[in-house]
Scaffold this motif. Structure first.
Motif, PDB file in Angstrom:
ATOM      1  N   PRO A  23       4.769 -16.800 -55.813  1.00 13.61           N
ATOM      2  CA  PRO A  23       5.909 -17.663 -55.326  1.00 13.61           C
ATOM      3  C   PRO A  23       5.768 -17.303 -53.692  1.00 13.61           C
ATOM      4  O   PRO A  23       5.385 -16.611 -53.343  1.00 13.61           O
ATOM      5  CB  PRO A  23       7.144 -16.724 -55.856  1.00 13.61           C
ATOM      6  CG  PRO A  23       6.673 -16.152 -57.100  1.00 13.61           C
ATOM      7  CD  PRO A  23       5.275 -15.976 -56.966  1.00 13.61           C
ATOM      8  N   SER A  24       6.291 -18.705 -53.244  1.00 16.33           N
ATOM      9  CA  SER A  24       6.257 -18.560 -51.803  1.00 16.33           C
ATOM     10  C   SER A  24       7.622 -18.353 -51.115  1.00 16.33           C
ATOM     11  O   SER A  24       8.355 -17.943 -51.943  1.00 16.33           O
ATOM     12  CB  SER A  24       5.907 -19.958 -51.362  1.00 16.33           C
ATOM     13  OG  SER A  24       7.006 -20.845 -51.622  1.00 16.33           O
ATOM     14  N   ASP A  66       0.851 -16.889 -47.069  1.00 17.02           N
ATOM     15  CA  ASP A  66       1.898 -18.206 -47.467  1.00 17.02           C
ATOM     16  C   ASP A  66       1.717 -19.128 -46.432  1.00 17.02           C
ATOM     17  O   ASP A  66       1.417 -19.106 -45.383  1.00 17.02           O
ATOM     18  CB  ASP A  66       3.458 -17.313 -47.203  1.00 17.02           C
ATOM     19  CG  ASP A  66       4.406 -18.225 -47.664  1.00 17.02           C
ATOM     20  OD1 ASP A  66       4.702 -18.266 -48.838  1.00 17.02           O
ATOM     21  OD2 ASP A  66       4.879 -19.075 -46.818  1.00 17.02           O
ATOM     22  N   TYR A  67       1.650 -20.236 -46.860  1.00 11.30           N
ATOM     23  CA  TYR A  67       0.999 -21.717 -46.298  1.00 11.30           C
ATOM     24  C   TYR A  67       2.293 -22.823 -46.119  1.00 11.30           C
ATOM     25  O   TYR A  67       2.798 -22.648 -47.211  1.00 11.30           O
ATOM     26  CB  TYR A  67      -0.131 -22.263 -46.885  1.00 11.30           C
ATOM     27  CG  TYR A  67      -1.295 -21.257 -46.844  1.00 11.30           C
ATOM     28  CD1 TYR A  67      -2.317 -21.319 -45.836  1.00 11.30           C
ATOM     29  CD2 TYR A  67      -1.756 -20.629 -48.035  1.00 11.30           C
ATOM     30  CE1 TYR A  67      -3.466 -20.430 -45.915  1.00 11.30           C
ATOM     31  CE2 TYR A  67      -2.789 -19.935 -48.090  1.00 11.30           C
ATOM     32  CZ  TYR A  67      -3.785 -19.673 -47.040  1.00 11.30           C
ATOM     33  OH  TYR A  67      -4.649 -19.280 -47.010  1.00 11.30           O
ATOM     34  N   ASP A  68       2.113 -23.464 -44.981  1.00 13.95           N
ATOM     35  CA  ASP A  68       2.891 -24.641 -44.941  1.00 13.95           C
ATOM     36  C   ASP A  68       2.270 -25.696 -46.188  1.00 13.95           C
ATOM     37  O   ASP A  68       1.022 -25.783 -45.876  1.00 13.95           O
ATOM     38  CB  ASP A  68       2.754 -25.220 -43.604  1.00 13.95           C
ATOM     39  CG  ASP A  68       3.496 -26.571 -43.481  1.00 13.95           C
ATOM     40  OD1 ASP A  68       3.480 -27.533 -44.328  1.00 13.95           O
ATOM     41  OD2 ASP A  68       3.793 -26.824 -42.278  1.00 13.95           O
ATOM     42  N   ALA A  69       2.879 -26.076 -47.000  1.00 15.65           N
ATOM     43  CA  ALA A  69       2.497 -26.682 -48.155  1.00 15.65           C
ATOM     44  C   ALA A  69       1.631 -28.093 -47.596  1.00 15.65           C
ATOM     45  O   ALA A  69       0.566 -28.557 -48.276  1.00 15.65           O
ATOM     46  CB  ALA A  69       3.431 -27.034 -49.202  1.00 15.65           C
ATOM     47  N   GLY A  70       2.256 -28.602 -46.508  1.00 15.25           N
ATOM     48  CA  GLY A  70       1.797 -29.836 -46.251  1.00 15.25           C
ATOM     49  C   GLY A  70       0.552 -29.839 -45.406  1.00 15.25           C
ATOM     50  O   GLY A  70       0.004 -30.988 -45.127  1.00 15.25           O
ATOM     51  N   ARG A  71       0.147 -28.716 -45.098  1.00 17.25           N
ATOM     52  CA  ARG A  71      -1.116 -28.534 -44.412  1.00 17.25           C
ATOM     53  C   ARG A  71      -2.301 -28.122 -45.329  1.00 17.25           C
ATOM     54  O   ARG A  71      -3.295 -27.805 -44.789  1.00 17.25           O
ATOM     55  CB  ARG A  71      -0.823 -27.511 -43.311  1.00 17.25           C
ATOM     56  CG  ARG A  71      -0.077 -28.173 -42.328  1.00 17.25           C
ATOM     57  CD  ARG A  71       0.015 -27.188 -40.836  1.00 17.25           C
ATOM     58  NE  ARG A  71       0.663 -27.673 -39.907  1.00 17.25           N
ATOM     59  CZ  ARG A  71       0.269 -28.485 -39.127  1.00 17.25           C
ATOM     60  NH1 ARG A  71      -0.697 -29.019 -39.170  1.00 17.25           N
ATOM     61  NH2 ARG A  71       1.346 -28.889 -38.365  1.00 17.25           N
ATOM     62  N   LEU A  72      -2.085 -27.982 -46.558  1.00 16.55           N
ATOM     63  CA  LEU A  72      -3.159 -27.182 -47.607  1.00 16.55           C
ATOM     64  C   LEU A  72      -4.377 -28.287 -47.671  1.00 16.55           C
ATOM     65  O   LEU A  72      -5.655 -27.661 -47.836  1.00 16.55           O
ATOM     66  CB  LEU A  72      -2.666 -27.033 -48.844  1.00 16.55           C
ATOM     67  CG  LEU A  72      -1.784 -25.810 -48.822  1.00 16.55           C
ATOM     68  CD1 LEU A  72      -1.161 -25.614 -50.442  1.00 16.55           C
ATOM     69  CD2 LEU A  72      -2.262 -24.402 -48.429  1.00 16.55           C
TER      70      LEU A  72
END
Length: 119
Positions: A23-24, A66-72
């Protein structure tokens, strides 16, 4: 490590990294925990000789990112990425204990190419 699938235990012993999505921290974020086995001089020597060395006493690093989903999908996935926690353990018993302490289950882990983990 009796509760680990055989293929994943073998992969770790051979030095293969594994990843679990967790989970993020919030919306538009994705999080992963990876187990990275440390390579040794003996591993390098084995590689030169054309084989991969198995090691039951490897050192492992667990990292929760934990990442920014738009940058994966891009090269800049580390922008707005946060290392939540990290630990290093020696040997399979300590690895199993660390995974349990982080409230993870061995079945959550996969080969990196079966996940969206950017590393």
């Amino acid at each position: 490590m009796s509760d680990w699938p055989t293929d994943l235990v073998t992969a770790l012993r051979l030095g293969q990294r594994l990843v679990a999505e967790v989970p993020s921290a919030g919306p538009n974020r994705r999080a992963f925990v990876d187990i990275t086995p440390h390579a040794t001089a003996a591993d390098a020597e084995a590689r030169v000789n054309g084989w991969t060395r198995s090691d039951h006493e490897r050192t492992f690093t667990l990292r929760h990112w934990d990442y920014d989903a738009g940058r994966l999908d891009g090269y800049d996935y580390e922008i707005c990425a946060y290392l939540i926690r990290s630990t290093t353990v020696v040997g399979e018993p300590d690895l199993a204990a660390a995974v349990r302490a982080w409230r993870l289950h061995p079945a959550q882990f996969q080969y990196p190419w079966h996940t969206d983990d950017p590393r």
